[in-house]
Motif scaffolding. Structure first.
Motif, PDB file in Angstrom:
ATOM      1  N   PHE A 131       0.817  -1.224   0.000  1.00 50.24           N
ATOM      2  CA  PHE A 131       0.000   0.000   0.000  1.00 50.24           C
ATOM      3  C   PHE A 131       0.849   1.272   0.000  1.00 50.24           C
ATOM      4  O   PHE A 131       0.543   2.235   0.695  1.00 50.24           O
ATOM      5  N   TYR A 171      -1.143   4.232  -0.783  1.00 52.60           N
ATOM      6  CA  TYR A 171      -2.310   4.458   0.069  1.00 52.60           C
ATOM      7  C   TYR A 171      -2.117   5.731   0.889  1.00 52.60           C
ATOM      8  O   TYR A 171      -1.127   5.877   1.600  1.00 52.60           O
ATOM      9  N   PHE A 218      -7.713  -4.918   2.961  1.00 50.12           N
ATOM     10  CA  PHE A 218      -6.620  -4.601   2.061  1.00 50.12           C
ATOM     11  C   PHE A 218      -6.194  -5.880   1.334  1.00 50.12           C
ATOM     12  O   PHE A 218      -5.795  -6.857   1.978  1.00 50.12           O
TER      13      PHE A 218
END
Length: 673
Positions: free
Chosen positions: A314, A317, A348
């Motif tokens: 991520f 993110y 996720f």
């Protein structure tokens, strides 16, 4: 001599200069629906919850309740106990065992039939030796069985995947010879330490209580995770327990049968615990990693358990993962994360990085807690008018609140909470923060504003802020102030790249703060002649930095603030963090330290300042407060210094906690109203 100095240089609790009139709250114009404004005494009645654990079958939740301090026993620590509540809500929450005063860290056995916890068994009929040991409560039983009996107690523990044993971490104790020397009066402390006490990994069998030491070599263990097969451990370790090794961490794999480290996965581990998790299929281990360059502060990453390339998850993110648990198929993580001024629970995906929000969470930054068996999720959350309670989210159902531990808050008057957005005037970066307005707020009227700077260099502000005694937001708002809680750059919740900017102490974060104040003035909310600022820890530093770089604030309250990075380096366990950030010791690069130290610019300060500090604070030693206090006196600035005996970085005793709240409120009332 120590207390003579405190009497001379500090405002002591028993002889303080705060008058009864100063301590009276400033009431809003109207009391709403028989409610009353929040008082310092009110804030200290709150029960606080943490560490929720869902049973494997999803039917019960264990959690910890921290009771309020007993005003009649002001020096006693807060009692904590394990409570149970069924997820169907058909039974009221109840203590696991009535009367425990120091019980926490609940953990269900893999089959869900036994609950373990740590306690010194501090109830009246079973007073222990003061060390925290593992206790077990089995289905249908009302008494706890003491499983461990380890000298010095247990620091951390975890069930084996088959539920037949528990691994735990304990620390070496003084030898008989060392103990004899101390009792004989030879208690000199030698630096560097010649007799370091390392932490060790052990296992204990549930069948016979037999303990076995697993680790053979000397290193400091910060966190552990069993492999799914039970034959190995993932450990986060440091070479020694010395402060200077606190950032020198490795992720290693340890063989349980031999006690040997079989491989080191990385030596680039961030010193933040709580996310070390081994995936159910045995392939991956999650942890926080330092990135290889300065483009980010830390990554939530996965390491192949067999060794190989570590992969940050991520990276794009724009949020920050606080807690995460694997799904049974090892393809996703259910995580609690921060996104700006909000918190969310989301799924996720490991392969694609896709994020699917499950629910929003109203939370107040500390004590993040989440537990799940993938079908059911339990977590701590707040409502606009209540502190933390237990919530449950079951598949295809809306979130449900299961507990109501602070019903007294229904009689309090709360300010309205909303997000505010503004831009930094130098680089145009969009900033977000929280604004709390008084209960009788009238748009267009100018109000005294207190800027509450966030604690922790990476902490963040979200919605409701009356649940923690050091968060002054709702207390001040209820007493007629607009409270501004800016998320200056570097906070958690904006992604790894933004997180890297925490290294710029003061700097552009200060510009973020001041531009937020200017925004409130432009919006006809803040009275520019009645601005205050205050905070704890990093918030104390930011307060001191602000008032030595601008004279726009009319009052300041700095609690446990670091004022001089040069002297902090030599006196605090934070030195390794400072050296990592600055790249050099201050004895070779003092300029970096001085540029960021409020004490360097103290001659510019004109803001009346209240300083609050614990006497035995090891992270930000009390000398930091004395330095700033002396500098303010030399600059002719009105100042008071309050030193709290026996206290460390956070204030714990009831009378001291109450005094912090009262003095803070009185100081702002005196200078802003």
């Amino acid at each position: 001599m120590r207390y003579l100095l405190l009497t001379i240089t500090a405002v002591l609790l028993s002889t303080g200069n705060v008058s009864a009139q100063d301590l009276k709250p400033s009431r809003p114009n109207a009391i709403i629906q028989n409610r009353h404004i929040i008082t310092p005494e009110d804030v200290l009645t709150l029960r606080e919850l943490n560490d929720v654990k869902l049973s494997p079958d999803g039917k019960q939740i264990a959690f910890v309740v921290n009771e309020p301090n007993d005003p009649k026993k002001p020096r006693e620590p807060r009692a904590s106990n394990i409570w149970i509540v069924p997820t169907d809500g058909h039974e009221a929450p109840h203590p696991l065992i009535t009367g425990l005063k120091n019980a926490d860290t609940p953990s269900w056995s893999p089959d869900g039939h036994t609950l373990a916890f740590l306690s010194d068994r501090g109830e009246a009929e079973a007073i222990g030796d003061g060390s925290r040991q593992i206790h077990l409560v089995r289905d249908g039983e009302k008494k706890a069985l003491k499983l461990s009996n380890v000298a010095g107690g247990i620091e951390e523990y975890q069930w084996s995947p088959d539920g037949k044993m528990i691994a735990f971490i304990s620390r070496d104790q003084a030898t008989a010879g060392e103990f004899a020397e101390k009792t004989a009066g030879d208690d000199a402390i030698v630096r560097p330490e010649s007799n370091l006490k390392f932490s060790r990994l052990w296992t204990v069998n549930l069948s016979d209580g037999k303990t076995v030491q697993v680790t053979k070599e000397d290193f400091e263990i910060l966190e552990l995770a069993w492999s799914p097969g039970g034959g190995k451990f993932a450990l986060i370790v440091a070479p020694t327990p010395k402060d200077e090794d606190s950032y020198n961490l490795s992720l290693v794999i340890l063989d349980r049968s031999t006690g040997e480290v079989t491989r080191t996965l990385t030596k680039n581990v961030v010193p933040i615990t709580g996310v070390l998790r081994w995936s159910p299929d045995g392939r991956w281990i999650t942890f926080y990693e330092f990135p290889p360059t300065k483009e980010s502060n830390n990554w939530f990453s996965v390491a192949p358990a067999q060794g190989g390339e570590i992969r940050p998850l991520f990276k794009a993110y724009r949020g920050s993962v606080l807690k995460a648990e694997w799904s049974p198929d090892s393809k996703s993580l259910i995580a609690l994360s921060v996104e700006g001024t909000s918190e969310v629970i989301a799924r996720f995906q490991i392969d694609t990085g896709a994020v699917q929000k499950i629910t929003d969470v109203i939370r107040s930054q500390w004590g993040a807690s989440l537990s799940t068996n993938s079908e059911t999720i339990t977590y701590l959350a707040q409502t606009p008018e209540s502190a933390d309670d237990i919530w449950v989210l079951e598949k295809n159902r809306q979130p449900r609140q299961l507990t109501d531990f602070n019903p007294q808050t229904k009689s309090w008057v709360f300010g309205k909470v909303r997000e505010v957005v503004w831009k930094n005037s130098k680089d145009g970066l969009v900033r977000r923060g929280v604004l709390i307005t008084p209960p009788d707020y009238k748009p267009g009227s100018l109000y005294p504003v207190v800027v509450n700077t966030h604690p922790g260099d990476t902490a963040w502000w979200t919605g409701f802020h009356a649940s923690r005694w050091w968060d002054w937001g709702q207390l001040l708002a209820s007493n007629g102030y607009v409270v501004f809680l800016p998320n200056t750059r570097g906070v958690t919740g904006e992604g790894g790249a933004m997180h890297a900017t925490i290294d710029d102490w003061g700097g552009m974060a200060f510009q973020d703060l001041m531009d937020g104040v200017d925004y409130l003035i432009a919006q006809k909310i803040a009275d520019p002649n009645r601005l205050g600022i205050g905070g704890w820890s990093n918030g104390g530093f930011m307060t001191e930095f602000a008032i030595t770089h601008t004279n726009r604030f009319r009052a300041a309250v700095a609690q446990a603030g670091h004022s001089d990075f040069f002297s902090l380096y030599a006196t605090s366990y934070l030195r390794d963090s400072l050296r990592r950030t600055s790249k050099q010791s201050p004895y070779y690069n003092r300029e970096w330290y001085d540029e960021r130290s409020p004490i360097t610019s103290i001659k510019n300060c004109r803001t009346p300042t209240l300083l609050l500090h614990g006497e035995y604070d090891a992270g930000v030693p009390v000398s930091q407060a004395y330095e700033f206090y002396t500098g303010l006196k030399d600059a002719g600035v009105e100042t008071e210094l309050v030193i709290y005996p026996r206290e460390r970085h956070s204030i714990q005793e009831y009378s001291h906690r109450l005094d912090v709240q009262k003095r803070m409120l009185a100081w702002f009332n005196k200078h802003l109203k």
